[in-house]
Design an enzyme around this catalytic site. Structure first.
Site, short mmCIF file in Angstrom:
data_model
loop_
_atom_site.label_atom_id
_atom_site.label_comp_id
_atom_site.label_asym_id
_atom_site.label_seq_id
_atom_site.Cartn_x
_atom_site.Cartn_y
_atom_site.Cartn_z
N CYS A 194 0.82 -1.22 0.00
CA CYS A 194 0.00 0.00 0.00
C CYS A 194 0.86 1.27 0.00
CB CYS A 194 -0.94 0.01 1.21
SG CYS A 194 -2.17 -1.29 1.17
N LYS A 195 1.96 1.25 -0.73
CA LYS A 195 2.86 2.40 -0.74
C LYS A 195 2.49 3.41 -1.82
CE LYS A 195 6.88 -0.07 1.10
NZ LYS A 195 8.28 -0.49 0.85
#
Length: 284
Positions: A194-195
């Site tokens: 989830c970067k």
């Protein structure tokens, strides 16, 4: 029949000759229409339709050695993508490394999912963690993977497309297959870290080509969504012809800078190309 210039024709026998030809007819088309450099690839369904592991890998190696010899005399006109068997991630990583090191190939190409299993009905995608070794090889080599569509086969054909024959290929199934791959890999990454957003992954990792789709409306949409620096001019010869692609591109309304990027600068940077024929010509 052949045209007056002896080049493009819709005649089936001529089309077969164009498919089988590697250099002569292709370079005549390129010279006529101002295409300086072409990267060749093994056409769909390719090795991805072979579900015997040994046969698939042997064919990939054979094809790569064959095309390397055919284009060896034309370093400023022709390059190649490595053909891969994608039955096993570690094995798939060997051919890009070998062909780029030995032959100077410009990346690799796969034709959608790899068929596997005893009856060929298992489908291998390339976004699971076990494929990290393959993607790490691409990163280390700093080369792209061309994710190319192909017509659906096996159980996918029977369940989704058999009763929708007119939607097979460019009308829908090509986009369906490639989108499933690309978005699957992006969302897998999101789920693990989830970067980044989906748009950020596209902006930083994905290029698109005009290959076989000569539409200014579509091009303008892509320009707005991904930017001129992520689009590459391509013909899709011999399934499409040079004249359609080049006359459309030359006539499409865009800035000189955009035309220069899409027409050559982006490819020169992405594939780390040396000078090729007419590469310093100015876009108009």
């Amino acid at each position: 029949m052949l045209g007056k210039d002896g080049l493009f024709s819709t005649d089936p026998e001529t089309h077969v000759k164009e498919i089988q030809d590697i250099t002569d007819i292709r370079l005549r088309h390129a010279d006529k229409h101002g295409v300086g450099y072409t990267i060749l690839s093994y056409t769909a369904p390719g090795v991805q339709d072979i579900f015997d592991a040994k046969e698939a890998q042997a064919l990939a190696v054979e094809i790569n050695d064959y095309i390397a010899e055919k284009i060896r005399a034309f370093p400023d006109r022709l390059g190649a993508f490595a053909t891969l068997s994608t039955r096993d991630p570690a094995e798939a990583a060997t051919e890009p490394r070998r062909t780029i090191t030995q032959y100077g190939f410009k990346g690799a190409l796969v034709n959608d999912t790899q068929r596997a299993g005893p009856d060929g009905e298992d489908l291998i995608f390339y976004g699971k963690p076990e494929w990290d070794i393959f993607w790490q090889t691409c990163v280390e080599l700093d080369v792209p993977l061309y994710l190319h569509p192909r017509n659906p086969t096996g159980v996918i054909f029977e369940k989704l497309w058999k009763d929708r024959m007119w939607l097979i290929g460019p009308p829908l199934s090509f986009a369906h297959g490639v989108s499933l791959h690309a978005l699957g890999m992006v969302t897998n990454a999101l789920g693990l870290a989830c970067k980044k957003t989906i748009r950020e992954y596209f902006n930083e990792n994905i290029w698109i080509t005009t290959s076989g789709h000569f539409s200014t409306t579509t091009l303008n949409f892509c320009l707005a969504e991904v930017g001129a620096e992520r689009i590459l001019f391509s013909v899709d010869y011999p399934f499409e012809n040079f004249s359609d692609a080049c006359e459309w591109f030359d006539g499409a309304e865009m800035s000189t800078g955009t035309r220069a990027m899409i027409g050559g600068k982006n490819a020169k940077r992405l594939f780390k190309l040396e000078d090729y024929k007419d590469c310093r010509a100015k876009a108009i």
